[in-house]
Enzyme design. Structure first.
Site, PDB file in Angstrom:
ATOM      1  N   ASN A 127       0.643   2.889  11.096  1.00 20.86           N
ATOM      2  CA  ASN A 127      -0.277   3.151  12.482  1.00 20.86           C
ATOM      3  C   ASN A 127      -0.136   2.196  13.374  1.00 20.86           C
ATOM      4  O   ASN A 127       0.390   1.378  12.892  1.00 20.86           O
ATOM      5  CB  ASN A 127      -1.368   3.261  11.834  1.00 20.86           C
ATOM      6  CG  ASN A 127      -2.291   1.590  10.948  1.00 20.86           C
ATOM      7  OD1 ASN A 127      -1.918   1.522   9.957  1.00 20.86           O
ATOM      8  ND2 ASN A 127      -2.839   1.178  12.007  1.00 20.86           N
ATOM      9  N   ALA A 148       2.273  -2.647   4.209  1.00 23.32           N
ATOM     10  CA  ALA A 148       1.966  -1.925   5.158  1.00 23.32           C
ATOM     11  C   ALA A 148       0.953  -2.195   6.398  1.00 23.32           C
ATOM     12  O   ALA A 148       0.063  -3.137   6.034  1.00 23.32           O
ATOM     13  CB  ALA A 148       1.044  -0.457   4.700  1.00 23.32           C
ATOM     14  N   HIS A 173      -8.273   4.007   6.156  1.00 26.23           N
ATOM     15  CA  HIS A 173      -6.852   3.706   5.172  1.00 26.23           C
ATOM     16  C   HIS A 173      -5.933   5.130   4.372  1.00 26.23           C
ATOM     17  O   HIS A 173      -4.975   5.128   3.624  1.00 26.23           O
ATOM     18  CB  HIS A 173      -8.000   3.614   3.503  1.00 26.23           C
ATOM     19  CG  HIS A 173      -6.954   2.556   3.076  1.00 26.23           C
ATOM     20  ND1 HIS A 173      -5.985   1.552   3.186  1.00 26.23           N
ATOM     21  CD2 HIS A 173      -6.941   3.104   1.137  1.00 26.23           C
ATOM     22  CE1 HIS A 173      -5.657   1.090   1.629  1.00 26.23           C
ATOM     23  NE2 HIS A 173      -5.891   2.253   0.743  1.00 26.23           N
ATOM     24  N   HIS A 187      -3.192   1.135  -5.108  1.00 26.70           N
ATOM     25  CA  HIS A 187      -2.790  -1.138  -5.984  1.00 26.70           C
ATOM     26  C   HIS A 187      -2.802  -1.259  -7.168  1.00 26.70           C
ATOM     27  O   HIS A 187      -4.552  -1.485  -7.905  1.00 26.70           O
ATOM     28  CB  HIS A 187      -3.195  -1.936  -5.579  1.00 26.70           C
ATOM     29  CG  HIS A 187      -3.080  -2.110  -3.590  1.00 26.70           C
ATOM     30  ND1 HIS A 187      -3.501  -1.196  -2.553  1.00 26.70           N
ATOM     31  CD2 HIS A 187      -2.014  -2.980  -2.978  1.00 26.70           C
ATOM     32  CE1 HIS A 187      -3.041  -2.171  -1.245  1.00 26.70           C
ATOM     33  NE2 HIS A 187      -2.524  -2.844  -1.772  1.00 26.70           N
ATOM     34  N   SER A 194       1.144  -0.923   0.151  1.00 25.19           N
ATOM     35  CA  SER A 194      -0.080   0.013  -0.032  1.00 25.19           C
ATOM     36  C   SER A 194       0.887   1.622  -0.049  1.00 25.19           C
ATOM     37  O   SER A 194       1.422   1.106   0.911  1.00 25.19           O
ATOM     38  CB  SER A 194      -1.056   0.012   1.332  1.00 25.19           C
ATOM     39  OG  SER A 194      -2.623  -0.373   1.693  1.00 25.19           O
ATOM     40  N   MET A 248      -2.702  -7.411   6.674  1.00 25.75           N
ATOM     41  CA  MET A 248      -3.488  -8.196   5.284  1.00 25.75           C
ATOM     42  C   MET A 248      -3.002  -8.456   4.561  1.00 25.75           C
ATOM     43  O   MET A 248      -3.665  -9.042   3.268  1.00 25.75           O
ATOM     44  CB  MET A 248      -4.950  -7.524   5.296  1.00 25.75           C
ATOM     45  CG  MET A 248      -5.564  -7.270   6.736  1.00 25.75           C
ATOM     46  SD  MET A 248      -6.852  -5.369   6.149  1.00 25.75           S
ATOM     47  CE  MET A 248      -7.196  -4.640   6.924  1.00 25.75           C
ATOM     48  N   SER A 249      -1.502  -8.786   4.017  1.00 20.56           N
ATOM     49  CA  SER A 249      -1.270  -9.719   2.966  1.00 20.56           C
ATOM     50  C   SER A 249      -0.131 -10.943   2.928  1.00 20.56           C
ATOM     51  O   SER A 249       0.403 -10.965   4.289  1.00 20.56           O
ATOM     52  CB  SER A 249      -0.619  -8.438   1.904  1.00 20.56           C
ATOM     53  OG  SER A 249       0.452  -7.967   2.609  1.00 20.56           O
ATOM     54  N   TYR A 296      -9.383 -10.170   0.994  1.00 18.28           N
ATOM     55  CA  TYR A 296     -10.294  -9.285   1.311  1.00 18.28           C
ATOM     56  C   TYR A 296     -11.064  -8.982   0.031  1.00 18.28           C
ATOM     57  O   TYR A 296     -12.456  -8.408   0.297  1.00 18.28           O
ATOM     58  CB  TYR A 296      -9.993  -8.524   2.465  1.00 18.28           C
ATOM     59  CG  TYR A 296      -8.662  -7.561   1.972  1.00 18.28           C
ATOM     60  CD1 TYR A 296      -8.908  -6.145   1.026  1.00 18.28           C
ATOM     61  CD2 TYR A 296      -7.574  -7.795   2.281  1.00 18.28           C
ATOM     62  CE1 TYR A 296      -8.398  -5.640   0.216  1.00 18.28           C
ATOM     63  CE2 TYR A 296      -7.067  -6.351   1.855  1.00 18.28           C
ATOM     64  CZ  TYR A 296      -6.822  -5.560   1.046  1.00 18.28           C
ATOM     65  OH  TYR A 296      -6.074  -4.867   1.067  1.00 18.28           O
ATOM     66  N   GLU A 297     -10.566  -9.126  -0.675  1.00 20.59           N
ATOM     67  CA  GLU A 297     -11.256  -8.755  -2.571  1.00 20.59           C
ATOM     68  C   GLU A 297     -12.157 -10.173  -2.911  1.00 20.59           C
ATOM     69  O   GLU A 297     -12.586  -9.890  -3.913  1.00 20.59           O
ATOM     70  CB  GLU A 297     -10.126  -8.656  -3.466  1.00 20.59           C
ATOM     71  CG  GLU A 297      -9.082  -7.302  -2.595  1.00 20.59           C
ATOM     72  CD  GLU A 297      -7.781  -6.332  -3.666  1.00 20.59           C
ATOM     73  OE1 GLU A 297      -8.758  -6.494  -5.341  1.00 20.59           O
ATOM     74  OE2 GLU A 297      -7.218  -7.306  -2.965  1.00 20.59           O
ATOM     75  N   HIS A 300      -5.317  -9.044  -2.560  1.00 17.13           N
ATOM     76  CA  HIS A 300      -5.850  -9.623  -1.012  1.00 17.13           C
ATOM     77  C   HIS A 300      -7.079 -10.849  -1.171  1.00 17.13           C
ATOM     78  O   HIS A 300      -8.156 -10.872  -2.240  1.00 17.13           O
ATOM     79  CB  HIS A 300      -6.002  -8.081  -0.445  1.00 17.13           C
ATOM     80  CG  HIS A 300      -4.882  -7.382  -0.358  1.00 17.13           C
ATOM     81  ND1 HIS A 300      -5.211  -6.745  -1.484  1.00 17.13           N
ATOM     82  CD2 HIS A 300      -3.769  -7.253   0.028  1.00 17.13           C
ATOM     83  CE1 HIS A 300      -4.297  -6.168  -1.346  1.00 17.13           C
ATOM     84  NE2 HIS A 300      -3.134  -5.647  -0.734  1.00 17.13           N
TER      85      HIS A 300
HETATM   86  N1  HPA Z   1      -3.971  -3.653  10.529  1.00 17.41           N
HETATM   87  C1  HPA Z   1      -4.164  -4.405   9.097  1.00 17.41           C
HETATM   88  N2  HPA Z   1      -3.681  -3.346   8.263  1.00 17.41           N
HETATM   89  C2  HPA Z   1      -3.202  -2.554   7.908  1.00 17.41           C
HETATM   90  C3  HPA Z   1      -2.810  -2.041   9.472  1.00 17.41           C
HETATM   91  C4  HPA Z   1      -3.917  -1.926  10.658  1.00 17.41           C
HETATM   92  O1  HPA Z   1      -3.480  -2.036  11.544  1.00 17.41           O
HETATM   93  N3  HPA Z   1      -2.340  -0.711   8.891  1.00 17.41           N
HETATM   94  C5  HPA Z   1      -2.318  -1.262   7.438  1.00 17.41           C
HETATM   95  N4  HPA Z   1      -2.258  -2.483   7.601  1.00 17.41           N
END
Ligand code: HPA
Length: 238
Positions: A205, A90, A216, A38, A8, A181-182, A62-63, A60
């Site tokens: 974050n 990320a 996001h 992406h 990301s 998530m990857s 989740y898609e 991903h």
């Molecule tokens: N959680 C899950 N996936 C992420 C996060 C998060 O805090 N930040 C960036 N991708």
């Protein structure tokens, strides 16, 4: 040749590559991502003096894609002659000593997606997914550059919802330092194909419950700002 999967907002890495050719995901027979930030293509070229192929825009779970589809790009790169693979992502930091805006090199992972790209295949040794010798090279290079490079365990979940504070406490208890998530399925696939693997999380974050809210845009912005340090590190090691 080294493959680099861009996470990301980390597309800035592509600006440093002297491009020789590009292949759209469609033309490689791959699924196309629907997530902002992406775009889907492979970029072949040189980073410094090294031959690289960048995978810009992964897909991903989740898609709605299967583990097979999520890892198709890794198999395609292997067919193109990629022997070493760098996975970037990320992630949220769950470790108070690893600050947003910093990078974390993966020492190991927790595959919490409840799936695998290897369904129906043979057993694969996962005792050293992220190559130890290569990690030492990155660590030494980071030191030379004066870059703070954290090292830790990445927990890969399905998403797309970010975690609850309870889930963040869970993954911390399980030994995770970052959550995303990857990456885990791609790392499993690459290891099964005998590739040398490294992984880097851009800590965009604090994970949920460690700060007020999470969105996001913040993830994309921090990813962009931190990209420069990773470009320097990759140029130095490759
Ligand atoms: N959680 C899950 N996936 C992420 C996060 C998060 O805090 N930040 C960036 N991708």
């Amino acid at each position: 040749m080294t493959g680099i999967v861009l996470g990301s907002g980390l597309g800035v890495l592509a600006d440093q590559v002297e491009v020789s050719r590009e292949v759209a995901f469609e033309d490689a027979g791959l699924a196309v991502s629907t997530v902002p930030g992406h775009s889907g293509k492979f970029v072949f070229g040189k980073l410094g003096s090294s031959e690289v192929v960048l995978m810009k825009g992964r897909v991903h779970l989740y898609e709605g894609h299967s583990a097979q589809v999520v890892t198709a790009g890794v198999r395609w790169m292997k067919e193109q002659g990629v022997e070493s693979l760098i996975l970037t992502n990320a992630a949220g930091t769950v470790n108070k000593a690893h600050l947003p805006g910093e990078w974390m090199m993966l020492s190991d992972h927790l595959n919490l997606t409840a799936t695998t790209p290897l369904m129906g295949a043979n057993f694969v040794d996962m005792s050293e997914v992220y190559d130890r010798a290569w990690r030492a090279e990155f660590e030494a290079a980071a030191k030379t550059l004066g870059m703070k490079l954290n090292e830790g365990v990445y927990a890969g979940l399905r998403g797309p919802q970010y975690e609850t504070p309870a889930e963040v406490r869970m993954v911390r208890t399980l030994g995770a330092d970052a959550v995303g998530m990857s990456t885990v399925l791609e790392a499993i696939q690459a290891k099964a194909l005998g590739m040398r693997v490294a992984g880097f999380s851009c800590l965009t974050n604090w994970a949920a419950g460690m700060q007020e809210t999470l969105n996001h845009e913040e993830v994309l912005e921090t990813g962009k700002a931190a990209g420069g340090a990773m470009v320097q590190l990759l140029e130095k090691v490759l």
